[in-house]
Design a protein around this motif. Structure first.
Motif, PDB file in Angstrom:
ATOM      1  N   ARG A 211      67.997  22.958  37.910  1.00 12.35           N
ATOM      2  CA  ARG A 211      66.831  23.693  37.435  1.00 12.35           C
ATOM      3  C   ARG A 211      66.081  24.278  38.620  1.00 12.35           C
ATOM      4  O   ARG A 211      65.955  23.635  39.677  1.00 12.35           O
ATOM      5  CB  ARG A 211      65.926  22.723  36.668  1.00 12.35           C
ATOM      6  CG  ARG A 211      64.747  23.332  35.930  1.00 12.35           C
ATOM      7  CD  ARG A 211      64.021  22.229  35.189  1.00 12.35           C
ATOM      8  NE  ARG A 211      62.872  22.716  34.433  1.00 12.35           N
ATOM      9  CZ  ARG A 211      61.734  22.046  34.317  1.00 12.35           C
ATOM     10  NH1 ARG A 211      61.596  20.858  34.893  1.00 12.35           N
ATOM     11  NH2 ARG A 211      60.733  22.549  33.609  1.00 12.35           N
TER      12      ARG A 211
ATOM     13  N   ALA B  85      59.426  18.138  37.094  1.00 12.28           N
ATOM     14  CA  ALA B  85      60.515  18.248  38.067  1.00 12.28           C
ATOM     15  C   ALA B  85      61.151  16.885  38.330  1.00 12.28           C
ATOM     16  O   ALA B  85      60.493  15.843  38.227  1.00 12.28           O
ATOM     17  CB  ALA B  85      59.978  18.840  39.370  1.00 12.28           C
TER      18      ALA B  85
ATOM     19  N   THR C 216      65.833  19.234  40.686  1.00  9.88           N
ATOM     20  CA  THR C 216      65.011  20.441  40.541  1.00  9.88           C
ATOM     21  C   THR C 216      64.725  21.052  41.905  1.00  9.88           C
ATOM     22  O   THR C 216      64.367  20.345  42.852  1.00  9.88           O
ATOM     23  CB  THR C 216      63.675  20.120  39.850  1.00  9.88           C
ATOM     24  OG1 THR C 216      63.912  19.557  38.573  1.00  9.88           O
ATOM     25  CG2 THR C 216      62.836  21.385  39.686  1.00  9.88           C
TER      26      THR C 216
ATOM     27  N   ALA D  13      61.585  16.210  43.546  1.00  4.54           N
ATOM     28  CA  ALA D  13      62.209  17.526  43.656  1.00  4.54           C
ATOM     29  C   ALA D  13      62.250  17.984  45.115  1.00  4.54           C
ATOM     30  O   ALA D  13      61.522  17.484  45.978  1.00  4.54           O
ATOM     31  CB  ALA D  13      61.436  18.538  42.824  1.00  4.54           C
TER      32      ALA D  13
END
Length: 455
Positions: free
Chosen positions: A62, A136, A140, A205
């Motif tokens: 992502r 997140a 991510t 993240a």
């Protein structure tokens, strides 16, 4: 770029000043600067700045784009152009007057907030931003767009503080002439987004920040109050700032005292394990170099005085004028025709209730110096100063353009400066420069044109 350019361009020297200012602003266009710093292939993202990095897309499920500031839309447009459908979601907070506010750039929502003082709308947008940030995980990739203005726009009051507390403390610090390091030390400790807290909210993240610098020396912890950068200041430092400047906002002092006593967590310190790097894609020197190139194209020798000028704006102007006079009379430090350039971040000490930011005060103070030149050294000089975002302080003017004839009555001009009414004085003399929002922000840009004698 400039409204009523024809009335300002009264001589070749005035035209050169306007051309250099315009080139400087164009040179720090955030979209172009960011595109130049990014390269994408099927497998990776290359970020090429002083702090370069290679990001392997295979490591992430992502991609989020987060952040805020006056120039953030330009950065996000470049990211959208380079990454396209690799971006999954995002949100940035920009000034509510920005045409992008209320819309989106690709999948990235653009919300409006207040500047230079935070607003309830900015608080709501920042709360939404933090909620998205907290989704997140270790797979991510967060690409943060952080530019000047983010300090006010990313407004999430800490503890029991309100947006009114943030507004009062910020206004008081600005009026007291506190420098940006001092202001940000306080801001970071009364916010849930600044001083590394945004990156902490995104943990675990990976965070890479693309920044446009509006501060002297481009230190990442100071740009936008460093929402994704470890913070070297403490609650004790913030308390020292409000004590030094006599800031009387009891709720803020109570919060800082409680934080200093350990009742609230400190901002993530310089030893914090925040992932990623800050990549500064443009700053004050970028604008100066673009202005210098424009001067050279027009046959004027550029001379960079400094990209790091700071201090009280009205006090820095006489020195700038003195150097220009020396060049005009003695050919030092540069032979005419020449253009002297500087950037940085000057401040205003507020004692009156007039209108005017640091560039307007610089220009009016420079006009006073030019008018007081005893041997005529300043008669043919032209001095201009603007804030590259198009708004000098809280005014709708970017700055001003002055010459030896701008100030006719020095007593009246000094009185206006004493009342902090530089805009009122300069607008009445058709010396104020208006651009509207420029979409960028690297703070002050000053141009002093030294024509050949007799031009």
């Amino acid at each position: 770029m400039f409204e009523n350019r024809e009335s300002h361009a009264r001589s070749p020297a005035h035209e050169v000043a306007l051309d250099c200012l315009a080139a400087g602003v164009r040179g720090v266009d955030p979209e172009h600067a960011t595109r130049d710093a990014l390269a994408v292939d099927n497998d990776s993202l290359e970020i090429t700045t002083d702090e370069s990095a290679t990001v392997d897309f295979a490591e992430f499920d992502r991609v989020l784009v987060l952040g805020g500031g006056k120039a953030a839309p330009g950065i996000v447009r470049a990211l959208d152009a380079r990454l396209g459908d690799r971006i999954d979601d995002g949100l940035i907070v920009v000034p509510e007057a920005d045409p992008a506010a209320g819309g989106s750039i690709g999948p990235v929502a653009v919300e409006g907030g207040g500047h230079p003082l935070p607003t309830p709308e900015g608080v709501a947008a920042t709360e939404e931003l933090l909620e998205l940030t907290e989704t997140a995980d270790e797979r991510t990739l967060v690409l943060a767009a952080v530019t000047g203005g983010a300090s006010a726009l990313l407004a999430a009051p800490a503890g029991e503080l309100s947006v009114g507390d943030l507004r009062r403390s910020t206004r008081a610090l600005l009026d007291a002439g506190a420098d940006i390091d001092e202001i940000n030390a306080v801001r970071k400790h009364i916010s849930r987004a600044k001083g590394g807290r945004l990156a902490a909210a995104a943990a675990p993240a990976t965070v890479h920040t693309l920044a446009m610098s509006d501060v002297v020396g481009d230190p990442p912890p100071v740009i936008g109050s460093g929402p994704t950068v470890p913070d070297g200041t403490t609650y004790a430092d913030a308390l020292a700032v409000i004590g030094r400047h006599g800031i009387d906002v009891p709720t803020v002092r109570t919060h800082l005292d409680a934080g200093d006593a350990g009742e609230f967590p400190e901002t993530p310190g310089t030893d914090a394990e925040l992932l990623g790097t800050t990549h500064v894609v443009a700053g004050a020197r970028t604008a100066i170099d673009a202005a210098a190139a424009a001067a050279a194209e027009r046959g004027y020798e550029p001379c960079v005085l400094s990209s790091r000028v700071r201090g009280v704006a009205r006090a820095t102007a006489p020195t700038h004028v003195a150097i220009a006079e020396e060049a005009a009379i003695a050919g030092d430090p540069v032979e005419p025709p020449a253009v002297l350039l500087s950037g940085g971040e000057a401040t205003v000490d507020v004692h009156g209730e007039g209108e005017g930011g640091p560039n307007l005060e610089f220009a009016l103070s420079a006009g006073l110096s030019l008018a007081g030149s005893a041997d005529g050294a300043g008669d043919e000089l032209v001095v201009a100063a603007i804030d590259t975002d198009g708004r000098d302080g809280a005014t709708d003017a970017a700055g001003a353009l002055v010459d030896g004839g701008t100030v006719e009555d020095r007593k009246v001009a000094r009185d206006a400066l004493g009342r902090n009414d530089s805009l009122g004085y300069l607008a009445d003399r058709d010396a104020a420069l208006v651009t509207g929002p420029t979409g960028t922000n690297v703070n002050d840009l000053r141009v002093l044109v030294v024509p050949e004698r007799g031009d």
